[in-house]
Design a protein around this motif. Structure first.
Motif, PDB file in Angstrom:
ATOM      1  N   LYS A  68      16.904  51.609 112.017  1.00 56.51           N
ATOM      2  CA  LYS A  68      17.956  52.478 112.548  1.00 56.51           C
ATOM      3  C   LYS A  68      18.165  52.212 114.052  1.00 56.51           C
ATOM      4  CE  LYS A  68      19.565  57.190 112.195  1.00 56.51           C
ATOM      5  NZ  LYS A  68      19.302  58.565 111.824  1.00 56.51           N
ATOM      6  N   ALA A  86      20.259  48.993 114.623  1.00 50.79           N
ATOM      7  CA  ALA A  86      21.608  48.915 114.032  1.00 50.79           C
ATOM      8  C   ALA A  86      22.597  49.607 114.979  1.00 50.79           C
ATOM      9  CB  ALA A  86      21.619  49.589 112.669  1.00 50.79           C
ATOM     10  N   GLY A  87      23.857  49.319 114.805  1.00 51.09           N
ATOM     11  CA  GLY A  87      24.879  50.026 115.574  1.00 51.09           C
ATOM     12  C   GLY A  87      25.099  49.468 116.961  1.00 51.09           C
ATOM     13  N   ARG A  92      21.036  40.880 108.411  1.00 55.49           N
ATOM     14  CA  ARG A  92      20.968  40.991 106.942  1.00 55.49           C
ATOM     15  C   ARG A  92      20.226  42.261 106.539  1.00 55.49           C
ATOM     16  NH1 ARG A  92      19.790  35.467 107.637  1.00 55.49           N
ATOM     17  NH2 ARG A  92      17.544  35.811 107.365  1.00 55.49           N
ATOM     18  N   THR A 147      19.836  45.083 108.254  1.00 53.79           N
ATOM     19  CA  THR A 147      20.595  46.312 108.548  1.00 53.79           C
ATOM     20  C   THR A 147      21.767  46.461 107.568  1.00 53.79           C
ATOM     21  OG1 THR A 147      21.814  45.090 110.236  1.00 53.79           O
ATOM     22  CG2 THR A 147      20.058  46.504 111.020  1.00 53.79           C
ATOM     23  N   ALA A 148      22.377  45.328 107.177  1.00 52.89           N
ATOM     24  CA  ALA A 148      23.490  45.397 106.214  1.00 52.89           C
ATOM     25  C   ALA A 148      22.995  45.952 104.877  1.00 52.89           C
ATOM     26  CB  ALA A 148      24.101  44.009 106.033  1.00 52.89           C
ATOM     27  N   ALA A 171      22.332  49.645 105.287  1.00 56.37           N
ATOM     28  CA  ALA A 171      23.578  50.423 105.370  1.00 56.37           C
ATOM     29  C   ALA A 171      24.196  50.590 103.981  1.00 56.37           C
ATOM     30  CB  ALA A 171      24.562  49.734 106.313  1.00 56.37           C
ATOM     31  N   LEU A 172      24.169  49.530 103.190  1.00 59.25           N
ATOM     32  CA  LEU A 172      24.743  49.607 101.834  1.00 59.25           C
ATOM     33  C   LEU A 172      23.956  50.579 100.955  1.00 59.25           C
ATOM     34  CD1 LEU A 172      25.634  45.846 101.199  1.00 59.25           C
ATOM     35  CD2 LEU A 172      27.238  47.737 101.475  1.00 59.25           C
ATOM     36  N   LYS A 173      22.644  50.627 101.174  1.00 59.83           N
ATOM     37  CA  LYS A 173      21.805  51.532 100.377  1.00 59.83           C
ATOM     38  C   LYS A 173      21.788  52.951 100.944  1.00 59.83           C
ATOM     39  CE  LYS A 173      18.527  47.988  98.821  1.00 59.83           C
ATOM     40  NZ  LYS A 173      17.180  47.436  99.064  1.00 59.83           N
ATOM     41  N   GLY A 174      22.427  53.139 102.108  1.00 63.92           N
ATOM     42  CA  GLY A 174      22.433  54.465 102.725  1.00 63.92           C
ATOM     43  C   GLY A 174      21.099  54.846 103.346  1.00 63.92           C
ATOM     44  N   ILE A 213      20.197  54.103 106.458  1.00 61.29           N
ATOM     45  CA  ILE A 213      20.284  54.360 107.916  1.00 61.29           C
ATOM     46  C   ILE A 213      21.414  55.346 108.197  1.00 61.29           C
ATOM     47  CG2 ILE A 213      19.267  52.228 108.726  1.00 61.29           C
ATOM     48  CD1 ILE A 213      22.074  51.094 109.130  1.00 61.29           C
ATOM     49  N   ARG A 263      25.084  53.582 110.558  1.00 61.23           N
ATOM     50  CA  ARG A 263      25.558  53.082 109.268  1.00 61.23           C
ATOM     51  C   ARG A 263      27.024  52.674 109.364  1.00 61.23           C
ATOM     52  NH1 ARG A 263      26.262  55.827 103.348  1.00 61.23           N
ATOM     53  NH2 ARG A 263      26.171  53.863 102.215  1.00 61.23           N
ATOM     54  N   GLU A 305      28.732  51.690 112.020  1.00 66.08           N
ATOM     55  CA  GLU A 305      28.871  50.445 112.801  1.00 66.08           C
ATOM     56  C   GLU A 305      28.453  49.237 111.964  1.00 66.08           C
ATOM     57  OE1 GLU A 305      29.263  49.633 116.276  1.00 66.08           O
ATOM     58  OE2 GLU A 305      29.752  51.620 117.055  1.00 66.08           O
TER      59      GLU A 305
END
Lengths: 239, 116
Positions: free
Chosen positions: A192, A195-196, A228, A230-231, A234-237, A239, B5, B7
């Motif tokens: 977390k 990311a961002g 990769r 973080t992506a 993010a897809l799995k929710g 973060i 998430r 971003e």
């Protein structure tokens, strides 16, 4: 300049300042740190710079040499004095304290912000973790583990120059090694943290960090791994 | 949704839209190169694209991919080269996205209508 001496321009001051020029005797196998030390001990005792181990372990002596960040203790003058002159400046992307010494506070604060520290999951009473050297995650960690925190990659990075809150290659590389450490318990907080805005996605893959890292690490590849990771999170929710 | 998430998904969307755009641009350029062999006229373009549902679908995907891809990149450039705040760059990104969608679909639907 003669063959027996070298013309050296050294930055003096803080953000505002000037270059002072010195003639320094040439010696065999002379390093850039030898040059700076000669100037400070023989020509101008007021020159400020930072070093410790002199053998490429501590990461204290990085400076900008002829426009590129280098670890000066292991950089031979022969390799960088292209036209018989040296221009030595402080590292870029960090505030100058004085002359060649920079303030690395923000650089290390970003390591903290990236949660680039080990979070133990066992105590001294537990048995040793068994991690095979051939384990794929261990191999990823090994590839990036030898960072000496010298700041060369951070100084070379265009994204750090453009985007003030970018965590930078060194902190992200360390986060990647920990991401691949099966013993570590800080994974979700760390993913977390990186990311961002200001995180791994800000990297443009210019690869200056890879080109100039004195330990021949590849922070760009580590950051790609974090992108990769973080992506997926993010897809799995997550973060 | 957390900002982290959002971003990250924006970043992922820009990469995926880039992949779609790569295919779209190649098809678009290939058709142009083939079509101009015997000279190109507006009548010929309308005859080929106008009223064609497959071409309508293709260029709709093209416009959507541009509308997703370009504003994200523009926002990153604004963040790196200007002192605009996050909120301002988000609104600029949204405005550019809407502008591309409106202009793009005006052209796509208009061309489809000429041959329908």
């Amino acid at each position: 300049m003669s063959k027996d001496s070298l013309t050296v321009e050294i930055w003096r001051g803080r953000e505002e300042g000037r270059f002072d020029t010195f003639e320094v005797p040439r010696m065999a196998s002379q390093t850039v740190l030898d040059i700076v030390t000669y100037v400070q001990r023989n020509l101008d005792p007021g020159l400020s710079y930072r070093f410790a181990c002199r053998v490429g372990v501590c990461g204290s002596c990085a400076m900008t040499v002829n426009g590129k960040p280098r670890w000066t203790c292991r950089t031979h003058v022969d390799k960088v004095a292209d036209e018989g002159t040296l221009r030595i400046q402080p590292l870029k992307n960090m505030p100058v304290i004085r002359d060649l010494a920079v303030d690395m506070t923000e650089f290390f604060e970003k390591w903290t912000k990236a949660k680039a520290h080990f979070v133990p999951t066992t105590t001294r009473h537990d048995d040793f973790a068994q991690v095979s050297p051939s384990d794929p995650k261990r191999k990823e960690a090994t590839a990036g583990i030898e960072c000496i925190n010298c700041g060369v990659c951070y100084s070379a990075c265009d994204t750090v120059a453009w985007l003030g809150d970018y965590l930078g290659p060194a902190a992200l590389n360390r986060a990647w090694t920990l991401h691949n450490d099966v013993r570590d318990g800080g994974q979700s907080d760390r993913i977390k943290a990186i990311a961002g805005t200001g995180g791994c996605q800000a990297c443009h893959s210019h690869q200056s960090c890879f080109e100039l890292c004195p330990k021949h690490l590849n922070p760009t590849a580590s950051i790609a791994g974090l992108k990769r990771a973080t992506a997926k999170a993010a897809l799995k929710g997550e973060i | 949704m957390t900002p982290e998430r959002a971003e990250t998904l924006e970043w992922l969307m820009q990469r995926v839209s880039a992949m779609v755009l790569a295919v779209c641009v190649i098809v678009h350029l290939a058709v142009i190169v083939i079509a101009v062999q015997g000279g190109v006229t507006s009548k010929e373009i309308v005859a080929r694209v106008g009223g064609s549902v497959p071409w309508l679908a293709f260029y709709s995907v093209f416009v959507i991919a541009v509308a997703l891809h370009a504003p994200t990149g523009l926002r990153n450039i604004l963040r790196e080269y200007t002192s605009l705040g996050r909120r301002a760059t988000h609104w600029i990104m949204a405005a550019v996205c809407v502008l591309i969608l409106v202009m793009g679909f005006r052209a796509v639907v208009g061309l489809y209508g000429l041959g329908a």
